[in-house]
Design a protein around this motif. Structure first.
Motif, PDB file in Angstrom:
ATOM      1  N   TYR A  26       0.820  -0.865  -0.167  1.00  0.00           N
ATOM      2  CA  TYR A  26       0.195   0.058  -0.281  1.00  0.00           C
ATOM      3  C   TYR A  26       0.774   1.294   0.015  1.00  0.00           C
ATOM      4  CZ  TYR A  26      -3.934   3.066   1.339  1.00  0.00           C
ATOM      5  OH  TYR A  26      -4.653   4.524   1.156  1.00  0.00           O
ATOM      6  N   TYR A  49       0.922   5.679   0.454  1.00  0.00           N
ATOM      7  CA  TYR A  49       1.213   6.506   1.205  1.00  0.00           C
ATOM      8  C   TYR A  49       2.082   7.231   1.109  1.00  0.00           C
ATOM      9  CZ  TYR A  49      -1.155   9.545   4.486  1.00  0.00           C
ATOM     10  OH  TYR A  49      -1.576  10.900   4.640  1.00  0.00           O
ATOM     11  N   GLY A  81      -2.522  13.537   2.583  1.00  0.00           N
ATOM     12  CA  GLY A  81      -1.369  12.791   1.868  1.00  0.00           C
ATOM     13  C   GLY A  81      -3.223  11.313   1.172  1.00  0.00           C
ATOM     14  N   SER A  82      -2.734  10.586   0.639  1.00  0.00           N
ATOM     15  CA  SER A  82      -3.880   9.701   0.188  1.00  0.00           C
ATOM     16  C   SER A  82      -3.260   8.773  -0.482  1.00  0.00           C
ATOM     17  CB  SER A  82      -4.832  10.196  -1.367  1.00  0.00           C
ATOM     18  OG  SER A  82      -3.143  10.708  -2.387  1.00  0.00           O
ATOM     19  N   GLY A  83      -3.347   7.077  -0.456  1.00  0.00           N
ATOM     20  CA  GLY A  83      -2.914   6.187  -0.870  1.00  0.00           C
ATOM     21  C   GLY A  83      -3.219   5.417  -1.740  1.00  0.00           C
TER      22      GLY A  83
END
Length: 250
Positions: A142, A144, A151-153
């Motif tokens: 994953y 990130y 933030g986003s992943g």
């Protein structure tokens, strides 16, 4: 110690090489001569770097150094020629049975001097079947990315492998798949009505595919090259610049 004296007929001996202290582990065993087999082009597998072993992978974009810190534990650091970003990594290899290995690890770092507020994190797990001359690997992670706290992943996965074709040449295959992300709102302009509309779309995924050849020029050196292709929106687009890497034992 277990077998006693062993005699080997000369016609069954292919090569003979004189060993030095640098070729031996502290316990007297022979160091693994396939140290680069833990890596493909981008991803890694579950095979461990032996304790005390280390190597550097020179890329067109920058260096990547890996070290065998302890039994089945490896650490490393990678960056670009500009020193941004700087990423560290750690991997724990878990031997299973019948040529199966598992591994868990983490890649994390920042944008360094250029983007000090940028943070990157990638926890991952791998499962590998095979040995250092033939192996297949699947990994899941994953990714990130955060900048100034926003933030986003995305989910990431990979299928990779290598097979030794001769004493000096191996076929290497690597892939890097970016899964679809969540839904986001986008502002779009309609020239007919002269108005802006909010459109909700899901972030699209993509894949990077890299087949190539690794040439082991010596026990301490290897050269690797391949041609990548990007799959996005259902279409495959070749990358005109080849992926070129040099391996050196430290």
């Amino acid at each position: 110690d277990n077998l006693g004296e062993v005699s080997i007929p000369k016609h069954e001996i292919r090569t003979m090489e004189k060993l030095s202290d640098k070729d031996m582990n502290p316990d007297g065993s022979l160091k693994n001569q396939e140290i680069f087999s833990t890596r493909y082009f981008i991803t890694t597998n579950s095979l461990p770097i032996e304790k005390g072993e280390s190597y550097i992978q020179w890329n067109l974009y920058g260096p990547d150094m890996q070290f065998g810190l302890g039994k089945n534990v490896g650490v490393g650091i990678m960056t670009t020629w500009f020193g941004s970003p700087v990423l560290g990594n750690v991997k724990l290899s878990i031997p299973l049975r019948n040529k199966w290995n598992a591994g868990v690890g983490l890649i994390a770092g920042s944008g360094s001097w250029a983007l000090p507020r940028l943070f990157v994190g990638l926890p991952f797990g791998t499962v590998t079947y095979g040995d250092r001359k033939f192996n297949l690997n699947a990994s899941l992670g994953y990714g990130y990315v955060a900048y100034e706290g926003d933030g986003s992943g995305r989910g990431l996965c990979s299928v990779a492998g290598m097979v030794k074709l001769s004493r000096t040449m191996s076929f290497v295959f690597d892939s890097f798949v970016l899964m679809q992300g969540g839904y986001n709102n986008y502002e779009e302009y309609d020239p007919t009505s002269g108005m802006f509309y909010t459109v909700r779309r899901r972030a699209k995924g993509g894949a990077l595919i890299i087949p190539g050849i690794r040439i082991q020029t010596s026990e301490d050196k290897a050269f690797q090259f391949g041609f990548a292709g990007i799959i996005t929106n259902g279409e495959a687009v070749p990358v005109p610049i080849p992926m070129i890497q040099w391996y050196r034992r430290l």
